[in-house]
Design an enzyme around this catalytic site. Structure first.
Site, PDB file in Angstrom:
ATOM      1  N   LYS A 290       0.878  -1.107   0.033  1.00  0.00           N
ATOM      2  CA  LYS A 290       0.142  -0.001  -0.089  1.00  0.00           C
ATOM      3  C   LYS A 290       0.870   1.213   0.083  1.00  0.00           C
ATOM      4  O   LYS A 290       2.060   1.187   0.580  1.00  0.00           O
ATOM      5  CB  LYS A 290      -0.913   0.012   1.328  1.00  0.00           C
ATOM      6  CG  LYS A 290      -1.766   0.878   1.385  1.00  0.00           C
ATOM      7  CD  LYS A 290      -2.874   0.779   2.597  1.00  0.00           C
ATOM      8  CE  LYS A 290      -3.709   1.726   2.751  1.00  0.00           C
ATOM      9  NZ  LYS A 290      -4.763   1.615   3.944  1.00  0.00           N
TER      10      LYS A 290
ATOM     11  N   SER B 256      -9.556   1.680   2.766  1.00  0.00           N
ATOM     12  CA  SER B 256      -8.804   2.363   2.164  1.00  0.00           C
ATOM     13  C   SER B 256      -7.916   1.484   1.304  1.00  0.00           C
ATOM     14  O   SER B 256      -7.222   1.971   0.204  1.00  0.00           O
ATOM     15  CB  SER B 256      -8.113   3.367   3.039  1.00  0.00           C
ATOM     16  OG  SER B 256      -7.124   3.041   3.879  1.00  0.00           O
TER      17      SER B 256
ATOM     18  N   SER C 192      -9.438  -0.978   7.157  1.00  0.00           N
ATOM     19  CA  SER C 192      -9.087  -0.916   5.831  1.00  0.00           C
ATOM     20  C   SER C 192      -8.501  -2.107   5.100  1.00  0.00           C
ATOM     21  O   SER C 192      -8.050  -1.917   3.874  1.00  0.00           O
ATOM     22  CB  SER C 192      -8.268   0.283   5.757  1.00  0.00           C
ATOM     23  OG  SER C 192      -8.807   1.671   5.524  1.00  0.00           O
TER      24      SER C 192
HETATM   25  N1  GLN Z   1     -13.239   3.564   6.591  1.00  0.00           N
HETATM   26  C1  GLN Z   1     -12.413   3.858   7.733  1.00  0.00           C
HETATM   27  C2  GLN Z   1     -12.155   5.477   7.744  1.00  0.00           C
HETATM   28  O1  GLN Z   1     -12.194   5.969   6.631  1.00  0.00           O
HETATM   29  C3  GLN Z   1     -11.125   3.225   7.930  1.00  0.00           C
HETATM   30  C4  GLN Z   1     -10.229   3.563   7.099  1.00  0.00           C
HETATM   31  C5  GLN Z   1      -8.865   2.774   7.641  1.00  0.00           C
HETATM   32  O2  GLN Z   1      -8.870   1.636   8.337  1.00  0.00           O
HETATM   33  N2  GLN Z   1      -7.779   3.064   7.185  1.00  0.00           N
HETATM   34  O3  GLN Z   1     -11.543   5.999   8.688  1.00  0.00           O
END
Ligand code: GLN
Length: 493
Positions: free
Chosen positions: A80, A155, A179
């Site tokens: 990532k 994400s 994410s």
């Molecule tokens: N969807 C969640 C957020 O926007 C989780 C994101 C993540 O785990 N980085 O914060």
């Protein structure tokens, strides 16, 4: 238990060792597939072709000399874009970090690099890991290989899209509130969020430091376990990291007789799609047939998890993102009269809308007068959530829950209503708040053929237990017909 679905990493390593194909050939296959299919998926935002081929040649030379392969050696994979890579641009998919090339490796990448893992490139994500569709990326969103009109999730959407679309054997993602698990669920692959402190975050660009964890997205449970084993070592560079308790790969027997699986009704209340509820109910019955004991209980505190998460995550993000000021690195605005204007314009132009929204929310909950009402209250509730999980794990060994209350959203859905989007994180955030490990495994498909994910949650440092339960589910005869939908993309095996 007979293994019906062997891990991809192990079968590829076997083919390399038996000289059925060279590591260079394998790497070239993946690079060709990326060239062909990435325009449709937008999983990779950058490929590292030359370095990948160089590593592959090193692996081939070692094989020619009769050496045995190290764990994960020679396997094409991806990271990532919030995981720092020495000499390779790392942007968090934000305009503010475009052109930034770290001068050191994140510890996880350092460990894999030492074993000659073949890095194919960096994968797409929501800007600074804030989002649930990867559409908050300055490179545009990643698409779902099962249906490119659907998102890959977020994400870590790029990593899940790459693994599901056969453009990488596995990926490393990060999980602050879901994410890793959510995109794994949307793309029909396995995603493991390890216990807080099991994997080093040194070199992971921080979003919310008390919640962030790095973990694998992989094709099978065995693969996720192998990657977890390789990256979960103590690290003197990260004082929160003590590594795993014991290796998990060796304990995947699929034997779960007597395992107590907990089902909390609150996790099922918010399910938006009847097909998701049906797949999970079926999974519970499957576990019963496999010899597990189902324990029902209530976790009413879960209704506070989402607000607690968004208050704490935004507060921490506000502080972590304070460093992007245009002075030291990254983007700087072109025209300014003084330093204040420079910082202000750099941040306004460099950050995307969602990141700015969260910085403002975070500042709001931390500001005097609101600190007690929001931040402090959320911290207190966090403690209560941790305790509720502790008492749940006195009654069961694993908690079974949906990963997401629905299957992959249509492209463009998350741009419409932010609160609606935040609500979809309802099943994934509790694990981060409590620092627990959670794995998402495919457990069915909806009427459109889109994957449905099931989440198995364990007590701290019990990755072995949840992975073994996931393995038992995945190795059944019915798994292939019920849960697995092959996509016509990427490298064919
Ligand atoms: N969807 C969640 C957020 O926007 C989780 C994101 C993540 O785990 N980085 O914060």
């Amino acid at each position: 238990m007979e293994q019906k679905r062997p891990g991809l990493i192990r079968s590829l390593q076997r083919r390399l060792e038996q000289k059925e194909l060279s590591c260079r050939e394998l790497t070239e296959e993946y690079l060709k597939a990326i060239e062909r299919d990435n325009p449709a998926l937008n999983a990779y935002i950058l490929t590292t072709r030359l370095a990948a081929l160089e590593t592959a040649e090193r692996v081939d030379a070692r094989l020619a000399a009769g050496e045995k392969l190290l764990p994960l050696e020679g396997i094409p994979m991806t990271l990532k874009d919030n995981i720092s890579t020495d000499g390779i641009e790392t942007t968090c998919c934000s305009k503010i970090l475009k052109g930034y090339t770290p001068i050191y490796d994140a510890s996880v990448w350092g460990l894999l690099k030492k074993n000659n893992a073949v890095l194919l490139g960096k994968t797409n994500m929501d800007e600074f890991a804030m989002g649930s569709s990867s559409e908050n990326s300055c490179f545009g969103g990643s698409k779902n290989p099962h249906n490119t009109e659907r998102v890959a999730g977020g994400s870590s959407g790029g990593g899940a899209s790459a693994v599901a679309g056969n453009l990488a054997a596995y990926a490393l993602g990060s999980d602050t509130g879901g994410s890793i698990r959510q995109p794994a669920s949307f793309c029909g692959v396995v995603g493991l969020k390890p216990t807080y402190g099991a994997v080093s975050r040194y070199g992971l660009i921080a979003y919310a430091s008390s919640l962030d964890q790095i973990g694998p997205i992989a094709a099978t449970v065995e693969d996720a376990a192998a990657v977890f084993d390789a990256i979960s070592l103590p690290d003197p560079m990260d004082s929160t990291c003590r590594g795993k308790q014991s290796a998990v790969s060796g304990i995947l027997t699929g034997e779960i007789e007597g395992l107590r699986i907990g089902v909390a009704k609150e996790y099922f209340d918010g399910i938006k799609q009847p097909e998701v509820a049906a797949a999970l109910e079926k999974a519970v019955r499957t576990y019963e047939k496999l010899g597990a004991k189902i324990v029902s209980f209530e976790l009413p505190i879960l209704k506070y998890a989402l607000p607690v998460y968004y208050i704490l995550a935004c507060a921490e993000a506000t502080s972590n993102l304070g460093r992007y000021d245009g002075i030291r690195y990254g983007y700087r605005t072109e025209n300014y009269k003084n330093i204040n204007e420079m910082i202000c314009k750099t941040r306004s132009e460099g950050f995307g809308a969602e990141v700015k929204r969260r910085i403002m929310l975070g500042n709001y909950v931390l500001s005097s007068g609101y600190y007690d009402a929001y931040y402090k209250k959320a911290q207190n509730l966090r403690g209560t959530i941790v305790k509720a999980f502790q008492s749940a794990f006195e009654q069961c060994d694993v908690i079974l829950a949906p990963t997401v209350p629905m299957t992959a959203f249509p492209v463009g859905f998350t741009g419409q209503d932010q609160v609606e989007t935040y609500l979809t994180d309802i099943c994934t955030v509790p694990v981060n708040i409590a620092g627990l490990p959670g794995v998402s495994v495919p457990c069915g498909r909806d009427g459109k053929g889109l994957p449905i994910g099931m989440q198995l949650i364990g007590n701290s440092f019990r990755e072995g237990i949840i992975l073994n339960a996931a393995y038992a589910f995945e190795q059944r005869d019915e798994y292939l017909s019920e849960c697995f939908s092959k996509v016509e993309m990427g490298v064919k095996f």
